[in-house]
Every structure is written in C-alpha cells, then in structure tokens.
Design an enzyme around this catalytic site. Sequence first.
Site, PDB file in Angstrom:
ATOM      1  N   SER A 187      13.513  17.200  -3.231  1.00 17.82           N
ATOM      2  CA  SER A 187      14.955  16.978  -3.117  1.00 17.82           C
ATOM      3  C   SER A 187      15.445  16.255  -4.365  1.00 17.82           C
ATOM      4  O   SER A 187      14.878  15.250  -4.778  1.00 17.82           O
ATOM      5  CB  SER A 187      15.220  16.128  -1.869  1.00 17.82           C
TER       6      SER A 187
ATOM      7  N   GLU B 122      13.968   9.543  -7.846  1.00 20.22           N
ATOM      8  CA  GLU B 122      14.443  10.894  -8.147  1.00 20.22           C
ATOM      9  C   GLU B 122      13.227  11.695  -8.665  1.00 20.22           C
ATOM     10  O   GLU B 122      12.776  11.482  -9.797  1.00 20.22           O
ATOM     11  CB  GLU B 122      15.553  10.804  -9.213  1.00 20.22           C
TER      12      GLU B 122
ATOM     13  N   SER C  91      20.930  17.355  -3.330  1.00 23.42           N
ATOM     14  CA  SER C  91      21.819  16.427  -2.628  1.00 23.42           C
ATOM     15  C   SER C  91      23.195  16.543  -3.255  1.00 23.42           C
ATOM     16  O   SER C  91      23.447  15.976  -4.311  1.00 23.42           O
ATOM     17  CB  SER C  91      21.288  15.000  -2.767  1.00 23.42           C
TER      18      SER C  91
ATOM     19  N   CYS D 286       7.855  11.891   4.515  1.00 18.28           N
ATOM     20  CA  CYS D 286       8.903  11.687   3.510  1.00 18.28           C
ATOM     21  C   CYS D 286       8.326  10.692   2.502  1.00 18.28           C
ATOM     22  O   CYS D 286       8.041   9.549   2.859  1.00 18.28           O
ATOM     23  CB  CYS D 286      10.149  11.151   4.209  1.00 18.28           C
TER      24      CYS D 286
ATOM     25  N   CYS E 101      17.046   8.313   5.995  1.00 13.45           N
ATOM     26  CA  CYS E 101      17.470   8.678   4.639  1.00 13.45           C
ATOM     27  C   CYS E 101      18.340   7.590   4.039  1.00 13.45           C
ATOM     28  O   CYS E 101      19.313   7.153   4.659  1.00 13.45           O
ATOM     29  CB  CYS E 101      18.361   9.915   4.675  1.00 13.45           C
TER      30      CYS E 101
ATOM     31  N   CYS F 224      14.917   3.282  -8.207  1.00 14.94           N
ATOM     32  CA  CYS F 224      15.539   4.539  -8.647  1.00 14.94           C
ATOM     33  C   CYS F 224      16.499   4.236  -9.780  1.00 14.94           C
ATOM     34  O   CYS F 224      17.163   3.188  -9.776  1.00 14.94           O
ATOM     35  CB  CYS F 224      16.297   5.187  -7.482  1.00 14.94           C
TER      36      CYS F 224
ATOM     37  N   CYS G  34      23.566   6.333  -6.748  1.00 16.53           N
ATOM     38  CA  CYS G  34      24.345   6.829  -5.618  1.00 16.53           C
ATOM     39  C   CYS G  34      24.828   5.636  -4.793  1.00 16.53           C
ATOM     40  O   CYS G  34      24.027   4.808  -4.365  1.00 16.53           O
ATOM     41  CB  CYS G  34      23.488   7.751  -4.744  1.00 16.53           C
TER      42      CYS G  34
ATOM     43  N   CYS H 155      23.411   4.845  -1.158  1.00 18.00           N
ATOM     44  CA  CYS H 155      21.960   4.827  -0.936  1.00 18.00           C
ATOM     45  C   CYS H 155      21.371   3.445  -1.224  1.00 18.00           C
ATOM     46  O   CYS H 155      21.601   2.877  -2.299  1.00 18.00           O
ATOM     47  CB  CYS H 155      21.301   5.886  -1.817  1.00 18.00           C
TER      48      CYS H 155
ATOM     49  N   HIS I  62      26.697  16.543  -1.607  1.00 25.78           N
ATOM     50  CA  HIS I  62      27.677  15.597  -1.033  1.00 25.78           C
ATOM     51  C   HIS I  62      29.126  15.843  -1.419  1.00 25.78           C
ATOM     52  O   HIS I  62      30.029  15.414  -0.704  1.00 25.78           O
ATOM     53  CB  HIS I  62      27.306  14.134  -1.324  1.00 25.78           C
TER      54      HIS I  62
ATOM     55  N   GLU J  58       8.026   2.800  -0.141  1.00 21.12           N
ATOM     56  CA  GLU J  58       7.981   3.113   1.282  1.00 21.12           C
ATOM     57  C   GLU J  58       7.817   4.611   1.487  1.00 21.12           C
ATOM     58  O   GLU J  58       8.308   5.416   0.697  1.00 21.12           O
ATOM     59  CB  GLU J  58       9.273   2.629   1.961  1.00 21.12           C
TER      60      GLU J  58
HETATM   61  N1  SAH Z   1      16.805  11.345  -5.320  1.00 27.60           N
HETATM   62  C1  SAH Z   1      16.541  12.420  -4.421  1.00 27.60           C
HETATM   63  C2  SAH Z   1      15.654  12.068  -3.248  1.00 27.60           C
HETATM   64  C3  SAH Z   1      15.916  10.762  -2.526  1.00 27.60           C
HETATM   65  S1  SAH Z   1      17.343  10.647  -1.485  1.00 27.60           S
HETATM   66  C4  SAH Z   1      17.826  13.042  -3.951  1.00 27.60           C
HETATM   67  O1  SAH Z   1      18.883  12.498  -4.257  1.00 27.60           O
HETATM   68  O2  SAH Z   1      17.795  14.080  -3.330  1.00 27.60           O
HETATM   69  C5  SAH Z   1      16.990  11.661  -0.093  1.00 27.60           C
HETATM   70  C6  SAH Z   1      18.243  12.152   0.640  1.00 27.60           C
HETATM   71  O3  SAH Z   1      18.869  11.095   1.373  1.00 27.60           O
HETATM   72  C7  SAH Z   1      19.298  12.678  -0.299  1.00 27.60           C
HETATM   73  O4  SAH Z   1      19.836  13.877   0.198  1.00 27.60           O
HETATM   74  C8  SAH Z   1      20.326  11.573  -0.287  1.00 27.60           C
HETATM   75  O5  SAH Z   1      21.558  12.006  -0.713  1.00 27.60           O
HETATM   76  C9  SAH Z   1      20.270  11.129   1.144  1.00 27.60           C
HETATM   77  N2  SAH Z   1      20.827   9.806   1.397  1.00 27.60           N
HETATM   78  C10 SAH Z   1      20.841   8.742   0.570  1.00 27.60           C
HETATM   79  N3  SAH Z   1      21.420   7.677   1.167  1.00 27.60           N
HETATM   80  C11 SAH Z   1      21.780   8.084   2.399  1.00 27.60           C
HETATM   81  C12 SAH Z   1      22.393   7.429   3.519  1.00 27.60           C
HETATM   82  N4  SAH Z   1      22.734   6.156   3.464  1.00 27.60           N
HETATM   83  N5  SAH Z   1      22.590   8.146   4.649  1.00 27.60           N
HETATM   84  C13 SAH Z   1      22.198   9.445   4.723  1.00 27.60           C
HETATM   85  N6  SAH Z   1      21.606  10.112   3.723  1.00 27.60           N
HETATM   86  C14 SAH Z   1      21.402   9.439   2.567  1.00 27.60           C
END
Ligand code: SAH
Length: 346
Positions: free
Chosen positions: A197, A166, A220, A107, A339, A114, A118, A121, A222, A94
């Site tokens: 990212s 990733e 990312s 995006c 996201c 992946c 996480c 996600c 967190h 997507e």
């Molecule tokens: N793997 C990469 C890129 C994909 S995730 C990374 O981790 O950066 C893109 C962004 O969305 C990241 O900052 C991730 O932490 C965030 N993200 C993932 N799940 C989310 C959610 N449910 N709500 C808000 N942000 C989220």
Amino acid sequence: MEIKKKDIRALTKEQLRDFFVKEGDKAFRGNQVYEWLWSKGAHTFEDMTNVSKETRQMLQDNFVINHIKVDQMQRSSDGTIKNAVRLHDGLIVESVLIPVKNRTTACVSSQVGCSLDCRFCATSRLKRMRNLNPDEIYDQVVAIDKESKLYHNRPLSNIVFMGMGEPLMNYNNVLKAIDKITSPEGLGMSPKRIVVSTSGVPKMIKKMADDEVKFKLAVSLHSAIDEIRTSIMPFNATFPLEDLREALEYWYEKTKNRITYEYVVWEGINDTKKDVEALIAFCKFAPSKVNLIEYNPIDDGEFQQASSKAIDMYVNMLETNHITVTVRRSRGKDIDAACGQLANKS
Ligand code: SAH
C-alpha cells in the site's frame, strides 16, 4: 578496537556461497547456512548442527544474527493482535495480526516512523528514523504466522504493507523481504496474497511495473482533487494527482492488474457529490476497486468520519459507474491497532 560485525542475514544466498568459497570451503556450505538462517529460523550459529564446530566459530567471529523481539503483545476483544517489535538497535515498530473469517492477515511496517505527513495518520507524528532491513520485515511476518497458528489454529494467509512507513520509500528492502516471504526457502507464500500500500510515489510505481512484481498494489487516495488531497496529504504538492495517475496508467498497461484505492470519507472534507465524481473520473481508466475505510480517530476531532448517508452516496455512485466498492470496518481499535493508529503508544 572492536570491529562491528556484519548482519549475516543481509547477505544473499549467492553472497554467502561466495563467502565460503573465499574462505576455502565449498559453495554448498553457503546453501546450508542460508537454510538455517531462513527456513529453519536459527537464532545462533550454535543451532547449525550440520555445520562443523570450526565453521560455526568462524561465522561467529565474522557475523551476528540479528533478530527482532516481540516486546509486547496486545490482544483485542475482536481477536486482533498488536505486536510491539524491538529491533536490534532498540527502536520499536508495530505489526498487527487481523483475523477475518477463516483468514489471517498480517499488517507489517516497512520503516521506523514515516517521512510522509498525512495529517490523519498517527505514524506521521513520529519522524522517520530509518528504513527496516529485509530481515526485520520478514521477521514480523514470521512472528505473526506463529501467533496465527497458536491463537487461531491456522497459518498466516495474507500480508498487507499497511503498518508504519511508506513501503515505496524503502523499495529495495521491501522487495528483498517479499522475495524471502515468497521463496520456498522462506515462507513459500504466494505473491498474490501480498498487498503493498502506497501513498502514491509515481516514480516507484513505474519501477514496480518495470520490475514486473507479482504482488498487488493499493493506493491511499483519499481525494481525487489536488487542492483537497494536498491539504490532508501535504506531499501531494510534490507528487500531484496527474503524475500519480500517469504512473498508474503505466502500471496498468504493463501488469493488467486491477488497482485498489484506499479511501476514507471525512465530514466536511471529501463527502460531497463533487468528490465522488472526481474519484470516478480519476480511476475509471482501469478496472478499479475502492475500499472505503472507516476512520480511526487519532486526535482531538479535527477529522470526523462522514455520515452513513455520505458513504451510501459513494457506494451508489461508484457502483453505477461499475467500480467495485467495499466498506471496511476497522479491527483492533481498542488496542490502537487499527489503520493509522500505529504510533508506539504503549
Ligand atoms: N504509507 C502507506 C502505508 C501505511 S498507511 C500508505 O499510505 O498506503 C495504511 C493505510 O491506512 C493507508 O491507506 C492510510 O491512508 C490509512 N490510514 C492512515 N491513517 C488512518 C486513520 N486514522 N484511519 C483510517 N485509515 C488510516
């Protein structure tokens, strides 16, 4: 037995030029074909009208031109568009068009599924099937550029690698795609408008610094407390914060580029003063920007967006410590395009 033909767009310009020389033609023919493939977006060899019929047939006998297909396009009430993109082998990824004021951001995905885990996600629930090829990444951008012109009357202005996957675990292909996106033969976009990212793969962040890449980096994060980060991003046990921090220091030394952190604040997970203090201590070694992203629920409520009081505490403490902070609202939630919501649901 049928011979599997090679995807011609996997070749560099140099490789195409060499191919023609080996075929007894001129190297220049390689440039012509390359231009058809990338600037003119040819979908068939037949389209290449300034190339002789024999040469087109020869190409047809040796190669295929793979293209993505936008299988389904969903438009959100806020103007966000989500594309379900079908790859040549039938797999789906997507990508999302996000309109903000007078800009349009794409995006894009870098992998099918992946390999990271996480817990907040949606993409992490799809196992990693394969890396995307450079042309599959590039085509997502082209598709969104077209939609931006069609629905928002302007070309695409920014790209974020925040879709599925990733990017630093598919580094070579991401780099090749960015080369095409930024080259005048491709889309001619400035690398400064591209953000990669990452969840934080230390070795690859150092490699990016060594390669002197010109695009921007977002991490990312967190949480800046190992125990907490490992509980929500289990791969942090393999790549702990100390290693990540060391890699980021290396990146900053080499590039002098500000580092952006993506950060979601969840109730009961990272919403205390101690969490903010750890974040400040983690990022104050270099000019930093923290994007506080709104949480997009993906499940049964295990994770909850923190209160606005907690967000205000983050903003105040970060600002007092001279760290730039923005609070981001999500877009496209009604179509699961925000996201962390990309999971091939529809
Ligand atoms: N793997 C990469 C890129 C994909 S995730 C990374 O981790 O950066 C893109 C962004 O969305 C990241 O900052 C991730 O932490 C965030 N993200 C993932 N799940 C989310 C959610 N449910 N709500 C808000 N942000 C989220």
